[in-house]
Every structure is written in C-alpha cells, then in structure tokens.
Design a protein around this motif. Structure first.
Motif, short mmCIF file in Angstrom:
data_model
loop_
_atom_site.label_atom_id
_atom_site.label_comp_id
_atom_site.label_asym_id
_atom_site.label_seq_id
_atom_site.Cartn_x
_atom_site.Cartn_y
_atom_site.Cartn_z
N SER A 36 1.43 -65.09 -16.32
CA SER A 36 2.86 -64.86 -16.36
C SER A 36 3.50 -64.24 -14.87
CB SER A 36 3.57 -64.40 -17.60
OG SER A 36 3.32 -63.33 -17.68
N THR A 37 4.33 -65.10 -14.24
CA THR A 37 4.81 -64.30 -13.27
C THR A 37 6.40 -63.70 -13.34
OG1 THR A 37 5.55 -66.31 -12.05
CG2 THR A 37 3.59 -65.45 -11.57
N ALA A 38 6.80 -64.18 -14.52
CA ALA A 38 8.20 -63.65 -14.89
C ALA A 38 8.19 -63.96 -16.60
CB ALA A 38 9.22 -64.50 -14.41
N VAL A 39 8.91 -62.79 -17.04
CA VAL A 39 9.08 -62.90 -18.58
C VAL A 39 10.54 -62.59 -18.75
CG1 VAL A 39 8.55 -61.66 -20.77
CG2 VAL A 39 6.89 -61.94 -19.08
N GLU A 40 11.11 -63.45 -19.47
CA GLU A 40 12.72 -63.32 -19.60
C GLU A 40 13.03 -63.89 -20.99
OE1 GLU A 40 15.07 -65.02 -16.66
OE2 GLU A 40 13.56 -64.44 -14.95
N TRP A 41 14.27 -63.43 -21.36
CA TRP A 41 14.87 -63.74 -22.45
C TRP A 41 16.05 -64.67 -22.21
CZ3 TRP A 41 12.80 -62.47 -27.33
CH2 TRP A 41 12.10 -61.33 -27.08
N LEU A 42 16.02 -66.02 -22.32
CA LEU A 42 17.05 -67.01 -22.26
C LEU A 42 18.01 -67.30 -23.29
CD1 LEU A 42 14.67 -69.34 -19.78
CD2 LEU A 42 16.10 -67.30 -19.07
N THR A 43 19.12 -67.97 -22.98
CA THR A 43 19.89 -68.59 -23.96
C THR A 43 19.34 -69.99 -24.03
OG1 THR A 43 21.43 -69.53 -22.34
CG2 THR A 43 21.71 -67.29 -23.16
N ASP A 76 20.16 -61.63 -30.87
CA ASP A 76 21.33 -62.28 -30.10
C ASP A 76 21.07 -63.68 -29.62
OD1 ASP A 76 19.36 -62.10 -28.12
OD2 ASP A 76 20.48 -60.62 -26.70
N GLY A 77 19.98 -64.21 -30.55
CA GLY A 77 19.82 -65.83 -30.15
C GLY A 77 18.90 -65.81 -28.92
N ARG A 78 18.80 -65.07 -27.89
CA ARG A 78 17.92 -65.36 -26.77
C ARG A 78 16.68 -65.46 -27.21
NH1 ARG A 78 20.03 -64.46 -21.57
NH2 ARG A 78 22.12 -64.08 -21.60
N VAL A 79 15.80 -66.30 -26.40
CA VAL A 79 14.31 -66.62 -26.65
C VAL A 79 13.49 -66.27 -25.41
CG1 VAL A 79 12.66 -68.59 -27.11
CG2 VAL A 79 15.19 -68.57 -27.88
N LEU A 80 12.28 -65.78 -25.81
CA LEU A 80 11.26 -65.19 -24.92
C LEU A 80 10.74 -66.56 -24.46
CD1 LEU A 80 10.06 -62.69 -23.79
CD2 LEU A 80 8.33 -63.01 -25.57
N VAL A 81 10.69 -66.43 -22.80
CA VAL A 81 9.94 -67.54 -22.27
C VAL A 81 9.09 -66.64 -21.16
CG1 VAL A 81 11.49 -69.21 -22.67
CG2 VAL A 81 11.85 -68.06 -20.59
N ILE A 82 8.03 -67.46 -20.39
CA ILE A 82 7.46 -67.18 -19.20
C ILE A 82 7.58 -68.06 -18.21
CG2 ILE A 82 5.67 -65.60 -20.50
CD1 ILE A 82 3.57 -68.01 -19.95
N ARG A 83 7.26 -67.50 -16.97
CA ARG A 83 6.95 -68.54 -15.83
C ARG A 83 5.47 -68.55 -15.56
NH1 ARG A 83 10.39 -67.28 -11.28
NH2 ARG A 83 8.81 -65.52 -10.88
N ARG A 84 4.69 -69.69 -15.80
CA ARG A 84 3.52 -69.66 -15.80
C ARG A 84 3.02 -69.26 -14.34
NH1 ARG A 84 0.29 -72.81 -19.63
NH2 ARG A 84 -1.14 -73.26 -17.64
N ALA A 85 1.91 -68.70 -14.14
CA ALA A 85 1.16 -68.26 -13.02
C ALA A 85 0.53 -69.47 -12.15
CB ALA A 85 0.13 -67.10 -13.07
N ASP A 86 -0.08 -70.31 -13.04
CA ASP A 86 -0.83 -71.50 -12.73
C ASP A 86 -0.03 -72.51 -12.07
OD1 ASP A 86 0.09 -72.27 -14.80
OD2 ASP A 86 -1.91 -73.01 -15.81
N ASN A 87 1.14 -72.69 -12.40
CA ASN A 87 2.10 -74.04 -12.07
C ASN A 87 3.47 -73.63 -11.82
OD1 ASN A 87 3.04 -73.99 -14.54
ND2 ASN A 87 1.78 -75.80 -15.46
N GLY A 88 3.94 -72.50 -12.27
CA GLY A 88 5.47 -71.95 -11.85
C GLY A 88 6.16 -72.54 -12.78
N THR A 89 5.87 -73.51 -13.94
CA THR A 89 6.72 -73.90 -14.88
C THR A 89 7.30 -72.84 -15.89
OG1 THR A 89 5.33 -74.42 -16.24
CG2 THR A 89 5.99 -76.07 -14.57
N TRP A 90 8.38 -73.23 -16.37
CA TRP A 90 8.91 -72.17 -17.46
C TRP A 90 8.47 -72.73 -18.97
CZ3 TRP A 90 11.25 -67.38 -16.74
CH2 TRP A 90 11.58 -67.11 -15.40
N GLU A 91 8.02 -72.05 -19.88
CA GLU A 91 7.31 -72.35 -21.11
C GLU A 91 7.59 -71.11 -22.01
OE1 GLU A 91 3.50 -74.06 -21.04
OE2 GLU A 91 3.86 -75.26 -19.15
N PRO A 92 7.60 -71.58 -23.42
CA PRO A 92 7.35 -70.49 -24.48
C PRO A 92 5.83 -69.91 -24.31
CG PRO A 92 7.38 -72.51 -25.30
CD PRO A 92 7.53 -73.00 -23.89
#
Length: 154
Positions: free
Chosen positions: A109-116, A30-46
């Motif tokens: 990771s503190t979050a794992v999501e599929w984003l547009t 569906d075109g969504r991409v897997l990303v995480i929110r890093r536990a060490d600094n709270g940033t969203w990254e692949p």
C-alpha cells in the motif's frame, strides 16, 4: 487452457481452478471505511488478498487488513461474494470494525485512508466500490460478478 467438466456424465476433462481472496470493509463509528491505494497498480481498494490454504476466511481477512494497513479488526459478518469472471477470482468480503493499531503503509500500500461512501464511489472502480458500499448496507450478503472493473450480469 481451462477445460470444464460436464455435470451430466463423467469426463476426463478437468474442472477449472479458482483463486479465493478475502477483503475487509472496515467501518469506523463515524461511517468512514478503511481503504488502501495499491502499490502494484495505484488503484484504491479495500484491504485484502489471497486466502492461504491453512486459514479460515475470518483469520485471513484479519491478517490481510493488518499486513496492509496496520489496523487490527474484529470480523463481524460476510457482506458479499464477488467473482471476477475474467480471472476466476472469488472474493469474500467481510464487514469489520477497527480494534486497534494505527494506519501504516506496507509493501502493498502507498496510502491508507478512511473514506466516506461518496469518496469511495469517486475513487474506486465500480467492481471494488460495490464491495464497500454493499458492506455499509444491512440487506446482505450480496453476490455479484464483475470483469475486474465493472459489474456484469450473472
């Protein structure tokens, strides 16, 4: 202190060391991409991390995505090479497709999501969003430099 070796003649100076990391731009049908929110600094990254000495880049990205997200992947192709000019980190980013597993949090990771693509642009700094957005394009691989947050000229 990092010292550089001249290309013109031998020198007693040493060449600076670089770290190599890998990341997966995991794209669903569906075109969504897997990303995480890093536990060490709270940033969203692949998802990704440091490539181990004894593994191929493809094996490394599959391992890192699995460890950080619980998703198994098929590595498809290199989508870009990104260098953090301040830290000397070279990241190899691969477009991947999900091949099993389910979203699971890890120590990293503190979050794992599929984003547009739009959500990627909103949540990630430019230096990380471009990795995902480049993987969604078909004109790569791309080579880009950044300072950890923003893209910089070569």
């Amino acid at each position: 202190m990092l010292l550089y070796m001249s290309n013109s003649r031998p020198s007693t100076r040493s060449t600076p060391l670089h770290s190599v990391s890998v990341a997966g731009a995991v794209v669903r049908e569906d075109g969504r991409v897997l990303v995480i929110r890093r536990a060490d600094n709270g940033t969203w990254e692949p998802p990704g991390g440091v490539l181990e000495v004894d593994e191929s880049p493809e094996a490394g990205v599959a391992r890192e995505v699995w460890e950080e997200t619980g998703i198994r992947v098929e590595v498809e192709q290199l989508s870009g090479v990104y260098k953090n000019m301040k830290r000397g980190v070279v990241a190899l980013v691969f477009r991947c497709s999900p091949a099993g597993g389910s979203e699971t949090l890890s120590d990293e990771s503190t979050a794992v999501e599929w984003l547009t693509a739009d959500e990627v642009s909103q949540r990630m700094s430019e230096a990380y969003a471009v990795r995902v957005l480049d993987a969604l394009r078909e004109d790569g691989p791309h080579v880009r430099n950044h300072d950890g947050v923003r893209l910089v000229a070569a």
